[in-house]
Design a protein around this motif. Structure first.
Motif, PDB file in Angstrom:
ATOM      1  N   GLU A   1      -0.899   6.540  11.419  1.00 16.02           N
ATOM      2  CA  GLU A   1      -2.648   6.758  10.879  1.00 16.02           C
ATOM      3  C   GLU A   1      -3.512   6.001  11.389  1.00 16.02           C
ATOM      4  OE1 GLU A   1      -2.733   5.902   6.583  1.00 16.02           O
ATOM      5  OE2 GLU A   1      -0.965   4.766   6.868  1.00 16.02           O
ATOM      6  N   PRO A   2      -4.629   6.244  11.680  1.00 18.86           N
ATOM      7  CA  PRO A   2      -5.807   5.429  12.300  1.00 18.86           C
ATOM      8  C   PRO A   2      -6.022   4.185  11.350  1.00 18.86           C
ATOM      9  CG  PRO A   2      -6.635   7.628  11.655  1.00 18.86           C
ATOM     10  CD  PRO A   2      -5.245   7.783  11.429  1.00 18.86           C
ATOM     11  N   MET A   3      -6.669   3.319  11.814  1.00 18.63           N
ATOM     12  CA  MET A   3      -7.216   2.245  11.269  1.00 18.63           C
ATOM     13  C   MET A   3      -8.771   2.322  11.292  1.00 18.63           C
ATOM     14  SD  MET A   3      -4.776   0.628  10.005  1.00 18.63           S
ATOM     15  CE  MET A   3      -5.617  -1.033   9.261  1.00 18.63           C
TER      16      MET A   3
ATOM     17  N   SER B   1       0.902  -1.205   0.115  1.00 12.57           N
ATOM     18  CA  SER B   1      -0.061  -0.099  -0.092  1.00 12.57           C
ATOM     19  C   SER B   1       0.875   1.180   0.048  1.00 12.57           C
ATOM     20  CB  SER B   1      -0.957  -0.146   1.214  1.00 12.57           C
ATOM     21  OG  SER B   1      -0.331  -0.022   2.535  1.00 12.57           O
ATOM     22  N   GLY B   2       2.197   1.340   0.312  1.00 15.92           N
ATOM     23  CA  GLY B   2       2.957   2.402   0.095  1.00 15.92           C
ATOM     24  C   GLY B   2       3.402   2.655  -1.432  1.00 15.92           C
ATOM     25  N   GLY B   3       3.034   1.572  -2.219  1.00 16.91           N
ATOM     26  CA  GLY B   3       3.398   1.936  -3.584  1.00 16.91           C
ATOM     27  C   GLY B   3       2.460   3.328  -4.203  1.00 16.91           C
TER      28      GLY B   3
ATOM     29  N   PHE C   1      -3.840   1.901  15.219  1.00 21.95           N
ATOM     30  CA  PHE C   1      -3.056   2.740  14.442  1.00 21.95           C
ATOM     31  C   PHE C   1      -1.868   1.791  13.664  1.00 21.95           C
ATOM     32  CE2 PHE C   1      -4.559   5.521  17.608  1.00 21.95           C
ATOM     33  CZ  PHE C   1      -4.980   6.784  16.724  1.00 21.95           C
ATOM     34  N   ARG C   2      -1.591   2.465  12.316  1.00 23.78           N
ATOM     35  CA  ARG C   2      -0.482   1.833  11.476  1.00 23.78           C
ATOM     36  C   ARG C   2       0.683   2.980  11.534  1.00 23.78           C
ATOM     37  NH1 ARG C   2      -0.560   0.254   5.252  1.00 23.78           N
ATOM     38  NH2 ARG C   2      -0.381   2.571   4.985  1.00 23.78           N
TER      39      ARG C   2
ATOM     40  N   PRO D   1      -6.211   1.499   6.588  1.00 23.60           N
ATOM     41  CA  PRO D   1      -5.644   2.584   7.027  1.00 23.60           C
ATOM     42  C   PRO D   1      -6.298   3.864   6.362  1.00 23.60           C
ATOM     43  CG  PRO D   1      -4.145   1.698   5.570  1.00 23.60           C
ATOM     44  CD  PRO D   1      -5.249   0.739   5.393  1.00 23.60           C
ATOM     45  N   GLU D   2      -6.176   4.980   7.249  1.00 24.42           N
ATOM     46  CA  GLU D   2      -6.687   6.229   6.574  1.00 24.42           C
ATOM     47  C   GLU D   2      -6.188   6.440   5.363  1.00 24.42           C
ATOM     48  OE1 GLU D   2      -7.948   9.983   8.964  1.00 24.42           O
ATOM     49  OE2 GLU D   2      -5.843  10.092   8.816  1.00 24.42           O
ATOM     50  N   MET D   3      -4.914   6.526   4.963  1.00 24.30           N
ATOM     51  CA  MET D   3      -4.453   6.922   3.718  1.00 24.30           C
ATOM     52  C   MET D   3      -5.066   6.059   2.474  1.00 24.30           C
ATOM     53  SD  MET D   3      -0.431   6.917   2.307  1.00 24.30           S
ATOM     54  CE  MET D   3      -0.232   8.367   3.840  1.00 24.30           C
TER      55      MET D   3
END
Length: 324
Positions: free
Chosen positions: A169-171, A101-103, A275-276, A256-258
């Protein structure tokens, strides 16, 4: 004089557990690794290894030597970083690992920032699960990596790797409107517990990351903390797929929020007290290397910009419903 390359092999054996695993990771043959470790024993003058069934384990002297190897290799990394700092400009290959998911969320913006600041750098990205990053860094397959951990799944201590924080970030719990028949169910208020927020979904099918990943472990442990064992139907690592499956009523999942910036229609998002934490990881002693320092700076700039966009978008992610 102890040979540094052999110390590296001994340290990898301590981390990976078998000579075959060391050989595979470092592209040696198993016999070559065994021969080098035998030479290291002769250099040390004491037994460093002993057989335990089919495995080879380190003796107390071997484990002591690994501790010194960690310190020696960290000092060498510091030396490499200082020498790189003495050169003019920042350039050359930079091997970057990222969790899936960082991609889409972090990497493109980071590379764009790097290209603007340091056009001579040649970033090379590969997707890798956070659990494998330490091995990749020590083996020299990666120079730097984006990693993350979750509540219920803290990162394991590793003296061979340094990390700097990037984002917390919150989940959210993602459920489909079709299975959300009670408007009050899952509504989050300040101070709600996991049991109160997740308990109503105990009999619902669940969507988690693949088994063996930190995301999967987090989902299972969070549900267990809420008092039930999740009935897992789907295992996917892509949060966009989690949201899409939730939208058509295929189960509940964690995101995650993002990942909520483009939430599909008919998805209900409930903020959780989980959180993550995303971080940048690199070999111990390598934080002052100009290329790694440049990556960290670019990632922080990119995350700052993305977080501002995300905060503005996900508070009211129409047409989905979000419960704070």
């Amino acid at each position: 004089m102890l040979d540094v390359r052999r110390l590296h092999l001994l340290r990898e054996l301590d981390r990976r557990g078998t000579i075959a695993a060391v050989a595979e990771a470092l592209t040696f043959t198993a016999s070559a690794v065994s021969q080098q470790l035998s030479v290291l024993e002769r250099e040390a003058g004491v037994p460093l290894l002993e057989r335990s069934g089919r495995r080879v384990v380190l003796t107390p002297a071997g484990r002591t030597l690994v501790t010194h190897a960690d310190a020696v290799l960290e000092r060498l990394e510091l030396a490499v970083s200082e020498l790189a700092g003495a050169r003019e400009g920042i350039g050359g290959p930079l091997r970057i690992g990222t969790f899936p998911s960082g991609g889409p969320a972090i990497v493109p913006a980071t590379l764009a920032e790097l290209a603007q600041r340091h056009p001579a750098l040649e970033p090379m990205v590969q997707e890798i699960d956070s659990t494998r990053v330490s091995d990749g860094l020590r083996a020299g397959e990666l120079d730097v990596a984006l990693v993350h951990d979750y509540d219920f799944v803290p990162a394991s201590p590793d003296t061979t790797v340094d990390q700097v924080p990037l984002l917390e970030e919150p989940m959210y719990l993602a459920t489909g409107a079709a299975i959300d028949t009670d408007p009050a169910r899952g509504t989050a208020t300040r101070g709600d517990t996991l049991a109160e927020l997740l308990g109503p979904w105990a009999t619902t099918p669940w969507i988690t990351a693949r088994d063996g990943t930190t995301g999967h472990a987090m989902a299972v442990r969070a549900c267990q903390a809420a008092g039930f064992q999740p009935r897992i139907r789907h295992q996917v690592n892509d949060f966009r797929t989690v949201l899409a499956l939730a939208a058509i009523g295929q189960g509940a999942g964690f995101v995650p929020e993002m990942a909520t910036v483009r939430t599909p229609e008919n998805v209900v998002l409930t903020r959780l007290p989980l959180f993550r934490r995303s971080k940048v990881a690199f070999r111990a002693g390598g934080g002052t290397h100009p290329a790694i320092a440049a990556f960290v700076a670019a990632a922080r700039t990119a995350v700052g910009a993305t977080s501002r966009t995300s905060s503005g978008s996900t508070k009211t992610p129409a047409p989905s419903r979000k419960r704070e």
